[in-house]
Design a protein around this motif. Structure first.
Motif, PDB file in Angstrom:
ATOM      1  N   LYS A  88     -38.848  14.336  12.406  1.00 40.65           N
ATOM      2  CA  LYS A  88     -38.174  15.633  12.328  1.00 40.65           C
ATOM      3  C   LYS A  88     -36.674  15.476  12.555  1.00 40.65           C
ATOM      4  O   LYS A  88     -35.864  16.057  11.826  1.00 40.65           O
ATOM      5  CB  LYS A  88     -38.777  16.593  13.354  1.00 40.65           C
ATOM      6  N   ALA A  89     -36.291  14.673  13.546  1.00 39.23           N
ATOM      7  CA  ALA A  89     -34.868  14.459  13.823  1.00 39.23           C
ATOM      8  C   ALA A  89     -34.179  13.786  12.640  1.00 39.23           C
ATOM      9  O   ALA A  89     -33.066  14.170  12.257  1.00 39.23           O
ATOM     10  CB  ALA A  89     -34.701  13.624  15.081  1.00 39.23           C
ATOM     11  N   ASP A  90     -34.840  12.797  12.036  1.00 38.51           N
ATOM     12  CA  ASP A  90     -34.264  12.109  10.882  1.00 38.51           C
ATOM     13  C   ASP A  90     -34.121  13.060   9.698  1.00 38.51           C
ATOM     14  O   ASP A  90     -33.091  13.073   9.013  1.00 38.51           O
ATOM     15  CB  ASP A  90     -35.135  10.901  10.506  1.00 38.51           C
ATOM     16  N   THR A  91     -35.130  13.870   9.464  1.00 37.19           N
ATOM     17  CA  THR A  91     -35.087  14.826   8.352  1.00 37.19           C
ATOM     18  C   THR A  91     -33.995  15.867   8.575  1.00 37.19           C
ATOM     19  O   THR A  91     -33.233  16.190   7.647  1.00 37.19           O
ATOM     20  CB  THR A  91     -36.454  15.509   8.189  1.00 37.19           C
ATOM     21  N   LEU A  92     -33.886  16.389   9.783  1.00 35.25           N
ATOM     22  CA  LEU A  92     -32.846  17.375  10.073  1.00 35.25           C
ATOM     23  C   LEU A  92     -31.454  16.769   9.942  1.00 35.25           C
ATOM     24  O   LEU A  92     -30.541  17.400   9.411  1.00 35.25           O
ATOM     25  CB  LEU A  92     -33.039  17.967  11.470  1.00 35.25           C
ATOM     26  N   ARG A  93     -31.281  15.521  10.396  1.00 32.90           N
ATOM     27  CA  ARG A  93     -29.994  14.848  10.264  1.00 32.90           C
ATOM     28  C   ARG A  93     -29.647  14.672   8.784  1.00 32.90           C
ATOM     29  O   ARG A  93     -28.528  14.932   8.356  1.00 32.90           O
ATOM     30  CB  ARG A  93     -30.036  13.477  10.958  1.00 32.90           C
ATOM     31  N   ARG A  94     -30.644  14.257   7.983  1.00 36.18           N
ATOM     32  CA  ARG A  94     -30.418  14.070   6.550  1.00 36.18           C
ATOM     33  C   ARG A  94     -30.073  15.395   5.866  1.00 36.18           C
ATOM     34  O   ARG A  94     -29.160  15.453   5.026  1.00 36.18           O
ATOM     35  CB  ARG A  94     -31.667  13.454   5.925  1.00 36.18           C
ATOM     36  N   LEU A  95     -30.766  16.463   6.246  1.00 30.97           N
ATOM     37  CA  LEU A  95     -30.477  17.775   5.655  1.00 30.97           C
ATOM     38  C   LEU A  95     -29.084  18.269   6.036  1.00 30.97           C
ATOM     39  O   LEU A  95     -28.376  18.847   5.205  1.00 30.97           O
ATOM     40  CB  LEU A  95     -31.535  18.795   6.077  1.00 30.97           C
ATOM     41  N   GLU A  96     -28.690  18.044   7.289  1.00 27.81           N
ATOM     42  CA  GLU A  96     -27.346  18.445   7.706  1.00 27.81           C
ATOM     43  C   GLU A  96     -26.287  17.643   6.955  1.00 27.81           C
ATOM     44  O   GLU A  96     -25.240  18.182   6.576  1.00 27.81           O
ATOM     45  CB  GLU A  96     -27.187  18.265   9.214  1.00 27.81           C
ATOM     46  N   GLU A  97     -26.561  16.363   6.715  1.00 28.22           N
ATOM     47  CA  GLU A  97     -25.628  15.530   5.946  1.00 28.22           C
ATOM     48  C   GLU A  97     -25.520  16.034   4.510  1.00 28.22           C
ATOM     49  O   GLU A  97     -24.426  16.151   3.955  1.00 28.22           O
ATOM     50  CB  GLU A  97     -26.112  14.081   5.964  1.00 28.22           C
ATOM     51  N   GLU A  98     -26.674  16.371   3.904  1.00 26.55           N
ATOM     52  CA  GLU A  98     -26.660  16.904   2.542  1.00 26.55           C
ATOM     53  C   GLU A  98     -25.934  18.245   2.486  1.00 26.55           C
ATOM     54  O   GLU A  98     -25.207  18.519   1.525  1.00 26.55           O
ATOM     55  CB  GLU A  98     -28.089  17.059   2.023  1.00 26.55           C
ATOM     56  N   GLN A  99     -26.126  19.073   3.502  1.00 24.84           N
ATOM     57  CA  GLN A  99     -25.425  20.353   3.538  1.00 24.84           C
ATOM     58  C   GLN A  99     -23.919  20.129   3.623  1.00 24.84           C
ATOM     59  O   GLN A  99     -23.147  20.801   2.934  1.00 24.84           O
ATOM     60  CB  GLN A  99     -25.898  21.190   4.728  1.00 24.84           C
ATOM     61  N   GLY A 100     -23.486  19.185   4.455  1.00 21.24           N
ATOM     62  CA  GLY A 100     -22.058  18.867   4.558  1.00 21.24           C
ATOM     63  C   GLY A 100     -21.502  18.373   3.234  1.00 21.24           C
ATOM     64  O   GLY A 100     -20.401  18.768   2.819  1.00 21.24           O
TER      65      GLY A 100
END
Length: 135
Positions: A88-100
């Protein structure tokens, strides 16, 4: 193990109200205000009752930012399963990176559009300055 039973006659009486309330909540504060205004137009006690309910239940003065805060708390809460929490932490980090990255892309698009509009304005202005005015 404990089971909970409900009286079907009691549940069905308030069920329509709960369903209506959740349906209105899903559509936001605007739906509540529209229902209140229509209530005043067609039968003023209904509009007054909706206004009183909106004030009493604090629907009139709440914002969606509270819901966002509570959902963020739910995202950071541990489930107890370390493998799932890491995923979950990895997925959320990846999604935040994609959002940025997406927001940076949108910013570049806006800048390019602004530059193109400004260049077009300057070209039009230069054409107007080049043409002699017959006065």
């Amino acid at each position: 193990m404990t089971t909970v039973t409900t009286d079907p006659t009691y549940g069905s009486r308030s069920n329509w109200f709960a369903r209506t309330e959740s349906w209105m909540d899903a559509r936001g504060k605007g739906a509540w205000i529209a229902a209140m205004v229509l209530g005043f137009i067609f039968f003023w006690p209904v509009g007054l009752a909706l206004l009183a309910y909106m004030i009493w239940s604090k629907r009139m003065f709440t914002s969606k930012s509270c819901a966002r805060k509570s959902s963020r708390v739910m995202m950071t809460r541990s489930t107890g399963n370390s493998a799932f929490d890491a995923y979950k932490a990895d997925t959320l980090r990846r999604l935040e990176e994609e959002q940025g990255n997406f927001e940076a892309f949108l910013e570049r698009l806006r800048e390019a559009k602004d530059k193109a509009e400004f260049d077009q304005f300057m070209n039009d202005r230069a054409k107007q300055d080049d043409t002699p005015t017959s006065a």
